[in-house]
Scaffold this motif. Structure first.
Motif, mmCIF file in Angstrom:
data_model
loop_
_atom_site.group_PDB
_atom_site.id
_atom_site.type_symbol
_atom_site.label_atom_id
_atom_site.label_comp_id
_atom_site.label_asym_id
_atom_site.label_seq_id
_atom_site.Cartn_x
_atom_site.Cartn_y
_atom_site.Cartn_z
ATOM 1 N N ILE A 18 28.478 -12.400 112.816
ATOM 2 C CA ILE A 18 28.680 -13.838 112.652
ATOM 3 C C ILE A 18 27.471 -14.607 113.180
ATOM 4 O O ILE A 18 27.036 -14.414 114.320
ATOM 5 C CB ILE A 18 29.949 -14.315 113.393
ATOM 6 N N TYR A 19 26.937 -15.481 112.323
ATOM 7 C CA TYR A 19 25.803 -16.336 112.678
ATOM 8 C C TYR A 19 26.227 -17.792 112.594
ATOM 9 O O TYR A 19 26.954 -18.184 111.669
ATOM 10 C CB TYR A 19 24.621 -16.089 111.731
ATOM 11 N N TYR A 20 25.744 -18.587 113.537
ATOM 12 C CA TYR A 20 26.062 -20.004 113.589
ATOM 13 C C TYR A 20 24.883 -20.809 113.055
ATOM 14 O O TYR A 20 23.761 -20.694 113.556
ATOM 15 C CB TYR A 20 26.375 -20.425 115.029
ATOM 16 N N PHE A 21 25.134 -21.608 112.028
ATOM 17 C CA PHE A 21 24.149 -22.506 111.421
ATOM 18 C C PHE A 21 24.526 -23.919 111.863
ATOM 19 O O PHE A 21 25.452 -24.511 111.305
ATOM 20 C CB PHE A 21 24.187 -22.397 109.893
ATOM 21 N N SER A 22 23.845 -24.451 112.860
ATOM 22 C CA SER A 22 24.247 -25.730 113.464
ATOM 23 C C SER A 22 24.307 -26.876 112.465
ATOM 24 O O SER A 22 25.120 -27.789 112.615
ATOM 25 C CB SER A 22 23.330 -26.090 114.630
ATOM 26 N N LYS A 23 23.470 -26.834 111.437
ATOM 27 C CA LYS A 23 23.446 -27.909 110.435
ATOM 28 C C LYS A 23 23.924 -27.414 109.078
ATOM 29 O O LYS A 23 23.674 -28.039 108.057
ATOM 30 C CB LYS A 23 22.032 -28.474 110.321
ATOM 31 N N ALA A 35 29.186 -14.846 107.976
ATOM 32 C CA ALA A 35 29.081 -13.419 108.291
ATOM 33 C C ALA A 35 27.957 -12.830 107.450
ATOM 34 O O ALA A 35 27.885 -13.079 106.246
ATOM 35 C CB ALA A 35 30.396 -12.711 107.983
ATOM 36 N N LEU A 36 27.090 -12.052 108.086
ATOM 37 C CA LEU A 36 26.029 -11.343 107.387
ATOM 38 C C LEU A 36 26.560 -9.947 107.076
ATOM 39 O O LEU A 36 26.808 -9.151 107.979
ATOM 40 C CB LEU A 36 24.770 -11.267 108.241
ATOM 41 N N THR A 118 22.102 -17.122 115.725
ATOM 42 C CA THR A 118 21.889 -18.425 115.118
ATOM 43 C C THR A 118 21.114 -18.237 113.827
ATOM 44 O O THR A 118 20.410 -17.249 113.643
ATOM 45 C CB THR A 118 21.096 -19.361 116.058
ATOM 46 N N GLY A 119 21.264 -19.200 112.927
ATOM 47 C CA GLY A 119 20.556 -19.130 111.663
ATOM 48 C C GLY A 119 20.287 -20.501 111.093
ATOM 49 O O GLY A 119 20.932 -21.490 111.466
ATOM 50 N N LYS A 120 19.320 -20.544 110.187
ATOM 51 C CA LYS A 120 18.976 -21.812 109.544
ATOM 52 C C LYS A 120 18.189 -21.518 108.278
ATOM 53 O O LYS A 120 17.364 -20.601 108.263
ATOM 54 C CB LYS A 120 18.129 -22.669 110.488
ATOM 55 N N GLN A 121 18.463 -22.297 107.234
ATOM 56 C CA GLN A 121 17.608 -22.230 106.058
ATOM 57 C C GLN A 121 16.496 -23.243 106.285
ATOM 58 O O GLN A 121 16.763 -24.421 106.519
ATOM 59 C CB GLN A 121 18.367 -22.536 104.777
ATOM 60 N N ILE A 122 15.266 -22.763 106.228
ATOM 61 C CA ILE A 122 14.117 -23.606 106.536
ATOM 62 C C ILE A 122 13.281 -23.817 105.280
ATOM 63 O O ILE A 122 12.870 -22.849 104.633
ATOM 64 C CB ILE A 122 13.267 -22.963 107.650
ATOM 65 N N VAL A 123 13.036 -25.071 104.949
ATOM 66 C CA VAL A 123 12.183 -25.397 103.808
ATOM 67 C C VAL A 123 10.732 -25.423 104.296
ATOM 68 O O VAL A 123 10.401 -26.138 105.235
ATOM 69 C CB VAL A 123 12.570 -26.749 103.185
ATOM 70 N N LEU A 124 9.902 -24.627 103.645
ATOM 71 C CA LEU A 124 8.491 -24.507 104.015
ATOM 72 C C LEU A 124 7.680 -25.550 103.242
ATOM 73 O O LEU A 124 7.173 -25.267 102.168
ATOM 74 C CB LEU A 124 7.985 -23.093 103.717
#
Length: 148
Positions: A18-23, A35-36, A118-124
């Protein structure tokens, strides 16, 4: 933890998955817990919402498909994710009926901290990547085919 999925029905996942994506993930801001799930004997994973059974993303290791893929993770993002040393980079894959038309989003990788979960999708923003790179592009070029 027991979760409901659209593809596999009821699954049991452990806390390590389980990963938490704050946003949340862009477009799904209210979904923060995922869940991954590894697809055994493949190079693919699913990122499955623990609350919404219909919400999942197919992920791949971008370095397997594009070995020259690279970017610098901004310090502010590393701090937000509490990254000390371990980091996993995965990218969202869009499958098409014809596999050679399937794409991988190299512009907005999913960055995961396996230690802090923790996780996040990051736009480059300043990277030369796009949201739709052919999944098999480099293989097709190696084979001498156009791939486009």
């Amino acid at each position: 933890m027991i979760i409901e999925t659209l593809s596999w029905g009821t699954l049991e996942v452990n806390d390590e998955q389980i990963y938490y994506f704050s946003k949340g993930i862009p477009g799904f801001d209210d979904e923060t817990d995922f869940a991954l799930i590894s697809m055994e004997d493949t190079s693919f994973w699913y990122l499955q919402s623990v609350k919404e059974r219909e919400l999942s993303f197919l992920l791949g290791d971008p370095f397997l498909f594009y070995p020259s893929y690279e970017f610098e993770l901004p310090d502010i993002e590393a701090e937000e994710l509490r990254i000390q040393s371990n980091v996993l980079i995965r990218c969202i894959i869009t499958l098409k009926d014809q596999i050679e038309q399937s794409t991988i989003n190299l512009l907005a990788p999913i960055v995961l901290n396996p230690d802090a979960k923790t996780g996040k999708q990051i736009v480059l923003h300043s990277a030369p990547y796009h949201t739709k790179h052919y999944l098999l592009q480099e293989k097709l070029i190696v084979d001498g085919k156009d791939g486009g």
